[in-house]
Write an enzyme that holds these catalytic residues in place. Structure first.
Site, mmCIF file in Angstrom:
data_model
loop_
_atom_site.group_PDB
_atom_site.id
_atom_site.type_symbol
_atom_site.label_atom_id
_atom_site.label_comp_id
_atom_site.label_asym_id
_atom_site.label_seq_id
_atom_site.Cartn_x
_atom_site.Cartn_y
_atom_site.Cartn_z
ATOM 1 N N TYR A 144 32.307 27.488 72.073
ATOM 2 C CA TYR A 144 31.359 26.377 71.958
ATOM 3 C C TYR A 144 31.886 25.245 71.069
ATOM 4 C CZ TYR A 144 27.781 29.551 73.888
ATOM 5 O OH TYR A 144 27.072 30.417 74.680
ATOM 6 N N LYS A 169 36.042 41.353 74.359
ATOM 7 C CA LYS A 169 36.604 41.510 75.712
ATOM 8 C C LYS A 169 38.109 41.641 75.527
ATOM 9 C CE LYS A 169 36.076 41.391 80.241
ATOM 10 N NZ LYS A 169 35.468 42.503 80.982
ATOM 11 N N ASP A 214 30.908 43.523 78.779
ATOM 12 C CA ASP A 214 30.199 43.857 80.022
ATOM 13 C C ASP A 214 29.496 45.202 79.894
ATOM 14 O OD1 ASP A 214 32.834 44.608 79.738
ATOM 15 O OD2 ASP A 214 33.374 44.407 81.840
ATOM 16 N N ASP A 244 25.294 34.848 71.877
ATOM 17 C CA ASP A 244 24.244 34.005 72.452
ATOM 18 C C ASP A 244 23.578 34.751 73.606
ATOM 19 O OD1 ASP A 244 22.702 31.858 73.153
ATOM 20 O OD2 ASP A 244 24.339 30.631 73.940
ATOM 21 N N ASP A 263 19.785 37.094 73.493
ATOM 22 C CA ASP A 263 18.641 36.810 74.371
ATOM 23 C C ASP A 263 18.298 38.032 75.231
ATOM 24 O OD1 ASP A 263 18.423 34.282 73.384
ATOM 25 O OD2 ASP A 263 18.225 33.333 75.354
#
Ligand code: NAD
Length: 365
Positions: free
Chosen positions: A136, A187, A219, A243, A247
């Protein structure tokens, strides 16, 4: 005297922050100062965060925010001020790099989750997300038919967020008596930043011998969060994975009005706020659910002010009000008074004030 800056913001922000102030005043002695932020600050000063307010925050021991934004300030004009600039300005100005979101469905609300009760029972996890690095904030751009976003992390950035994760696990374990566990999410089978992340987290873990560390690919973590959420203690992860996973885990509770958060810096005050927005559709009606802000105040006491006993007292009082059957309209499961779960009393729909009084009463009990 502990100094707390209150930033009510917009929409239901002033209602839930003033309810939380009442709760804190019953709990102990605090010195409060209140300032506009977001749309309220745009109306008063033409910008979403002014220097005087940021300075007041820097001088405080902790900052409690309601929410910002609303249709009044929605604009497509790129040069017009926007309420969210207030939040970004606070994050940057206070150096808030660690975002903490606990997910602990209240026993009285397990039916509100989209998952079956037996899947979420026992869930009590904390997502620790790095907030100022990664994809980001890396270089991004377009070149004709191509675009890129660059993910970068330095060892120092990973070390400091890893320490927040390990220390949070230790604090949770000393309160709950269990072995502290951190699951670091990356990852590493594909990304170089993830391999740096994994190496660094593994090295930092040697400073925290009591904490059990495991690594999980993102994942798999996304899958495990809905299949076995109760297996997690602290989930430690970088900005974008955090992020998304925070959620996803928030939805385990099924109720936006219940979720608190904390954003912390290396030194200086933290920022504590509910996860939900300013709910302009119900602002001014006296029906906003104040519980996420109460639980944010509990996080403030635990993570910002080192007053864990008072934090637990708020959490117990919130559970107790819910177990007594009280529900703001957003939590009333099906609009009936039927008990939310077997063995619980009938549900009683209440407004912000009654819920606040019930939690204050439970605090005193
Ligand atoms: P929202 O979270 O404000 O509302 C979503 C739905 O949940 C609405 O129906 C609302 O009434 C309900 N709701 C939310 N919190 C509640 C509470 N405490 N009690 C009862 N009901 C509650 O999200 P939105 O509608 O997408 O956004 C509204 C405004 O809030 C927008 O301007 C958005 O930019 C802003 N926003 C601010 C923050 C923040 O300040 N951190 C976060 C998200 C959204």
């Amino acid at each position: 005297m502990t100094r707390i800056v209150l930033l009510p913001g917009d929409g239901i922000g002033p209602e839930i922050v003033s309810a939380t102030r009442r709760l804190l005043e019953r709990l102990g002695e605090f010195e409060f100062s209140e300032h506009p932020v977001g749309g309220a600050s745009i109306d008063a000063h033409g910008m979403a965060l002014i220097d005087e307010v940021l300075d007041a925050c820097r001088d405080a021991d902790a900052v409690l925010l309601g929410a910002v934004g609303g249709p009044k300030w929605d604009t497509t004009d790129p040069s017009a001020p926007r309420p969210e600039q207030g939040l970004l300005g606070l994050r940057k100005g206070l150096g808030l790099y660690a975002n903490l979101r606990p997910v602990r469905p209240s026993p009285a609300l397990v039916n509100a989750s989209p998952l079956r009760t037996e899947r979420i029972e026992g869930t009590d996890l904390l997502v620790v997300r790095e907030l100022t690095g990664g994809i980001y904030f890396g270089d991004s751009g377009r070149d004709g038919e191509k675009a890129h976003d660059t993910c970068e992390y330095s060892v120092a950035e990973v070390e400091r967020i890893a320490r927040v994760g390990f220390e949070a696990a230790e604090r949770r374990a000393s309160a709950g008596g269990q072995t502290p566990r951190v699951t670091s999410v990356d990852k590493a089978n594909v990304l170089e930043t993830s391999r740096l992340w994994r190496e660094t987290v593994t090295r930092v873990a040697r400073e925290y011998r009591e904490v059990e560390l495991d690594h999980m690919l993102v994942d798999n973590a996304a899958m495990q969060l809905v299949s076995h959420p109760a297996h997690f203690d602290v989930l430690l992860t970088e900005n974008m994975f955090g992020d998304i996973l925070s959620d996803e885990s928030a939805m385990l509770t099924g109720s936006l009005g219940m979720l608190p958060s904390a954003s912390l810096a290396d030194s200086g005050p933290g920022l504590f706020e509910p996860v939900h927005g300013s709910a302009p559709d119900i602002a001014g009606q006296g029906i906003a659910n104040p519980l996420a802000t109460f639980l944010s105040a509990a996080m403030m006491l635990r993570h910002g002010l080192d007053r864990p006993d008072e934090a637990s007292a708020i959490e117990r009082a919130v559970d107790s009000a819910l177990e007594g059957g009280l529900r703001t309209p957003d939590l009333a499961s099906d609009g009936t008074t039927r008990p939310a779960a077997p063995g619980l009393p009938e549900q009683i729909e209440v407004g912000t004030d009654e819920m606040t009084e019930a939690v204050i009463e439970a605090l005193a009990a």
